[in-house]
Scaffold this motif. Sequence first.
Motif, short mmCIF file in Angstrom:
data_model
loop_
_atom_site.label_atom_id
_atom_site.label_comp_id
_atom_site.label_asym_id
_atom_site.label_seq_id
_atom_site.Cartn_x
_atom_site.Cartn_y
_atom_site.Cartn_z
N HIS A 29 0.80 -1.23 0.00
CA HIS A 29 0.00 0.00 0.00
C HIS A 29 0.84 1.29 0.00
O HIS A 29 0.47 2.25 -0.68
CB HIS A 29 -1.00 0.01 1.16
CG HIS A 29 -2.04 1.07 1.00
ND1 HIS A 29 -3.07 0.96 0.11
CD2 HIS A 29 -2.18 2.28 1.59
CE1 HIS A 29 -3.82 2.05 0.16
NE2 HIS A 29 -3.30 2.87 1.05
N PRO A 30 1.94 1.35 0.73
CA PRO A 30 2.75 2.57 0.64
C PRO A 30 3.20 2.88 -0.79
O PRO A 30 3.25 4.05 -1.19
CB PRO A 30 3.95 2.28 1.55
CG PRO A 30 3.40 1.33 2.57
CD PRO A 30 2.45 0.46 1.79
N PHE A 31 3.51 1.86 -1.58
CA PHE A 31 3.89 2.08 -2.97
C PHE A 31 2.71 2.67 -3.76
O PHE A 31 2.90 3.55 -4.60
CB PHE A 31 4.35 0.77 -3.63
CG PHE A 31 5.66 0.26 -3.08
CD1 PHE A 31 6.86 0.83 -3.48
CD2 PHE A 31 5.67 -0.79 -2.18
CE1 PHE A 31 8.07 0.36 -2.98
CE2 PHE A 31 6.87 -1.26 -1.67
CZ PHE A 31 8.07 -0.69 -2.07
N ARG A 37 0.05 9.79 -5.44
CA ARG A 37 0.42 11.17 -5.15
C ARG A 37 1.33 11.76 -6.23
O ARG A 37 1.26 12.95 -6.51
CB ARG A 37 1.05 11.27 -3.77
CG ARG A 37 0.02 11.02 -2.68
CD ARG A 37 0.59 11.11 -1.30
NE ARG A 37 -0.48 10.87 -0.33
CZ ARG A 37 -0.40 11.19 0.94
NH1 ARG A 37 0.70 11.74 1.42
NH2 ARG A 37 -1.41 10.94 1.74
N ILE A 38 2.15 10.94 -6.84
CA ILE A 38 2.96 11.42 -7.96
C ILE A 38 2.08 11.63 -9.18
O ILE A 38 2.19 12.65 -9.88
CB ILE A 38 4.11 10.44 -8.26
CG1 ILE A 38 5.13 10.47 -7.12
CG2 ILE A 38 4.80 10.78 -9.57
CD1 ILE A 38 6.18 9.39 -7.22
N GLN A 39 1.18 10.70 -9.46
CA GLN A 39 0.30 10.81 -10.63
C GLN A 39 -0.61 12.03 -10.55
O GLN A 39 -0.96 12.61 -11.57
CB GLN A 39 -0.56 9.54 -10.77
CG GLN A 39 0.21 8.35 -11.25
CD GLN A 39 -0.63 7.09 -11.26
OE1 GLN A 39 -1.59 6.95 -10.50
NE2 GLN A 39 -0.26 6.16 -12.12
N THR A 40 -1.02 12.40 -9.35
CA THR A 40 -1.91 13.55 -9.20
C THR A 40 -1.16 14.86 -9.09
O THR A 40 -1.78 15.91 -8.93
CB THR A 40 -2.83 13.37 -7.98
OG1 THR A 40 -2.04 13.16 -6.81
CG2 THR A 40 -3.78 12.20 -8.18
N PRO A 46 9.31 9.93 -6.37
CA PRO A 46 8.99 9.00 -5.29
C PRO A 46 9.69 9.35 -3.97
O PRO A 46 9.07 9.28 -2.90
CB PRO A 46 9.47 7.64 -5.81
CG PRO A 46 9.49 7.78 -7.28
CD PRO A 46 9.81 9.22 -7.55
N TRP A 47 10.94 9.72 -4.05
CA TRP A 47 11.68 10.06 -2.83
C TRP A 47 11.08 11.28 -2.15
O TRP A 47 10.91 11.28 -0.93
CB TRP A 47 13.16 10.28 -3.15
CG TRP A 47 13.96 10.61 -1.93
CD1 TRP A 47 14.55 11.79 -1.63
CD2 TRP A 47 14.22 9.75 -0.82
NE1 TRP A 47 15.18 11.73 -0.41
CE2 TRP A 47 15.00 10.48 0.12
CE3 TRP A 47 13.89 8.44 -0.51
CZ2 TRP A 47 15.42 9.93 1.32
CZ3 TRP A 47 14.32 7.90 0.69
CH2 TRP A 47 15.08 8.65 1.58
N ALA A 48 10.76 12.31 -2.92
CA ALA A 48 10.14 13.52 -2.35
C ALA A 48 8.79 13.18 -1.73
O ALA A 48 8.44 13.70 -0.66
CB ALA A 48 9.99 14.60 -3.42
N GLY A 52 8.20 13.62 2.13
CA GLY A 52 7.18 14.61 2.49
C GLY A 52 6.01 14.00 3.24
O GLY A 52 5.50 14.58 4.20
N THR A 53 5.59 12.83 2.84
CA THR A 53 4.47 12.17 3.52
C THR A 53 4.84 11.80 4.94
O THR A 53 4.07 12.05 5.87
CB THR A 53 4.03 10.91 2.73
OG1 THR A 53 3.63 11.30 1.42
CG2 THR A 53 2.87 10.22 3.42
#
Length: 137
Positions: A29-31, A37-40, A46-48, A52-53
């Motif tokens: 699920h984390p992936f 979040r990247i797609q939106t 991914p690292w950011a 950030g999360t």
Amino acid sequence: MTSRDQNHSPARSFLAGSVSGVTKLLVGHPFDTVKVRIQTGIYNSPWACLKGTIINEGMRGLYKGATPPLIGWAFMDSLMLGSLHNYKAAMRYQMNTDNLPVWAVGICGMGAGWTVSSIASPVEHIKVNLSLPLSKY
């Protein structure tokens, strides 16, 4: 009933499938959260996103929205492993043997996959349609 059937009940197979589903969710699920979040456009990499999360929401932020997939994965994996066990037991009974040949195990696996996909496919179709932008309707 074979010795293998006496030591391994269908209930244990369904329970093992549920544990498998929960484990997949805990790992995967984390992936999915990072991907969405990247797609939106919330994050650029991914690292950011991961950094950030965790900083803004803690580790629990990586599991936002995990309840529906948790139920789905647990149910689907339970159904898959439970039906696999039942297909194998039926095949062992039909062939009157404790040890199934590879081809028979493959047929049992196809049966279990068909059983799960007959439920999962319509559910995924609905999920995809619900995720489309409103302008598509």
